[in-house]
Design a protein around this motif. Structure first.
Motif, PDB file in Angstrom:
ATOM      1  N   CYS A  25       0.727  -1.332  -0.158  1.00  0.00           N
ATOM      2  CA  CYS A  25       0.191  -0.389  -0.174  1.00  0.00           C
ATOM      3  C   CYS A  25       0.895   1.267  -0.146  1.00  0.00           C
ATOM      4  O   CYS A  25       0.201   2.389  -0.620  1.00  0.00           O
ATOM      5  N   TRP A  28       2.848   1.523  -2.839  1.00  0.00           N
ATOM      6  CA  TRP A  28       1.811   1.907  -4.478  1.00  0.00           C
ATOM      7  C   TRP A  28       1.588   3.438  -4.079  1.00  0.00           C
ATOM      8  O   TRP A  28       1.198   4.685  -5.048  1.00  0.00           O
ATOM      9  N   ARG A  29       1.893   4.382  -3.158  1.00  0.00           N
ATOM     10  CA  ARG A  29       1.161   5.697  -2.397  1.00  0.00           C
ATOM     11  C   ARG A  29       2.264   6.206  -2.369  1.00  0.00           C
ATOM     12  O   ARG A  29       1.810   7.344  -2.899  1.00  0.00           O
ATOM     13  N   ALA A  32       2.728   9.195  -5.387  1.00  0.00           N
ATOM     14  CA  ALA A  32       1.578  10.762  -4.748  1.00  0.00           C
ATOM     15  C   ALA A  32       2.771  11.181  -4.461  1.00  0.00           C
ATOM     16  O   ALA A  32       2.113  12.959  -4.305  1.00  0.00           O
ATOM     17  N   ASP A  71      -0.965  14.902  -6.358  1.00  0.00           N
ATOM     18  CA  ASP A  71      -2.504  13.564  -5.164  1.00  0.00           C
ATOM     19  C   ASP A  71      -2.202  12.648  -6.679  1.00  0.00           C
ATOM     20  O   ASP A  71      -3.016  12.853  -7.557  1.00  0.00           O
ATOM     21  N   GLY A  72      -1.299  11.946  -6.605  1.00  0.00           N
ATOM     22  CA  GLY A  72      -1.284  10.444  -7.645  1.00  0.00           C
ATOM     23  C   GLY A  72      -2.596   9.840  -7.839  1.00  0.00           C
ATOM     24  O   GLY A  72      -2.929   9.749  -8.781  1.00  0.00           O
ATOM     25  N   THR A  73      -3.327   9.967  -6.625  1.00  0.00           N
ATOM     26  CA  THR A  73      -4.811   9.030  -6.648  1.00  0.00           C
ATOM     27  C   THR A  73      -5.673   9.665  -7.462  1.00  0.00           C
ATOM     28  O   THR A  73      -6.016   8.790  -8.340  1.00  0.00           O
ATOM     29  N   SER A  74      -5.794  11.150  -7.223  1.00  0.00           N
ATOM     30  CA  SER A  74      -6.937  11.618  -8.110  1.00  0.00           C
ATOM     31  C   SER A  74      -6.165  12.599  -9.323  1.00  0.00           C
ATOM     32  O   SER A  74      -7.092  13.333 -10.296  1.00  0.00           O
TER      33      SER A  74
END
Length: 294
Positions: A25, A28-29, A32, A71-74
């Motif tokens: 996790c 993966w984050r 970002a 923000d890599g997620t969005s």
């Protein structure tokens, strides 16, 4: 004893399993928020007769206006305005192309007014390329700070450029920018003419006088020069008249002194008396001569 060993092994296995679940996790984050450097490449040129003409030799300055949080997620970017530009803070991410162009002029004016120094400078090569690298994620102001003599007829607008930028939902940290140039023909006396002749020295002097006296136009400087010349001419005429008057007064005093000189008066009287005596003697002599009768 054996039971304790089994329990310890179970606990260790549970810990390893938890690490195996949590670590991916974080892995993966991490992109970002990873600190990734980028660059801005300027392609400077104009279109003339259907061909691209590079504008080489110009200098460009870069100033950081805001730091970027990725923000890599969005796949979004948010900005935190630098302290030097806190007076014009705004939601930079919400600005479209037209809004960024308008804001670039405001940011440039703010930087000039408050003396904000650029972070880096670069010069366009023979192909018109200028590169700023490496750059932290952020929003940057780019201006043309120096103009090559061959490019004086072209003006360049300031620009706000984000690193990274988003292309089809993907972050691009190598940002290519084409500055906007406009043809701005030189006015007479403002620079080299058609025959590469320098500007009129009198106009340049007038500009300096206008600036020193707080005037805004060359014509005001010319008026100031004309006034100064008139004052100098008036002073010269006044000095010349004063010197002539002083010379005339000195001559009059000298003539008066000569006119009333006692020695000169005595000599003149003696000469006049001698002449009268001589005339009297002549008259007496003529009377003593015998008269003849006809």
């Amino acid at each position: 004893m054996r039971k304790d060993v089994i329990t310890s092994m179970r606990n260790a296995a549970a810990v390893l399993l938890a690490c195996a679940i949590v670590l991916p996790c974080f892995a993966w984050r991490s992109p970002a928020y990873a600190s990734v450097s980028g660059s801005i490449e300027l392609s400077c040129g104009i279109e003339r007769a259907g061909e691209h003409v590079a504008l080489a030799g110009d200098g460009y300055a870069l100033t950081k206006v805001a730091s970027a949080e990725i923000d890599g997620t969005s796949a979004s970017v948010s900005y935190v305005t630098e302290k030097a530009f806190s007076g014009i803070d705004r939601n930079w991410a919400a600005l479209d192309g037209a809004g960024l162009r308008t804001a670039a002029h405001e940011v440039f004016a703010h930087a000039e007014k408050h003396g904000v120094k650029p972070q880096a400078t670069a010069y366009a090569d023979a192909a018109g390329k200028a590169v700023f690298s490496p750059l932290e994620p952020g929003l940057y102001l780019i201006i043309r700070s120096e103009v090559a003599p061959a490019n004086t007829e072209f003006s360049c607008d300031p620009a706000l450029v984000s690193v990274p930028t988003t292309v089809n939902g993907v972050f691009a940290y190598t940002v290519e920018v084409t500055p906007k140039f406009e043809h701005d023909p030189l006015t007479p006396g403002s620079g080299p003419g058609e025959d590469d002749k320098p500007a009129d020295p009198l106009d340049q002097l007038a500009d300096k006088v206008a600036g020193a006296l707080g005037f805004a136009k060359t014509s005001d400087g010319m008026f100031a020069l004309a006034c100064a010349a008139a004052l100098c001419a008036f002073a010269a005429v006044a000095l010349l008249m004063w010197r002539r008057r002083a010379t005339a007064l000195a001559g009059a005093h000298a003539a008066g002194a000569k006119r009333f000189d006692p020695s000169a008066a005595s000599a003149s009287d003696a000469s006049a008396a001698a002449k009268r005596a001589e005339a009297f003697a002549d008259d007496c002599g003529s009377d003593s001569e015998p008269h003849t009768k006809a």
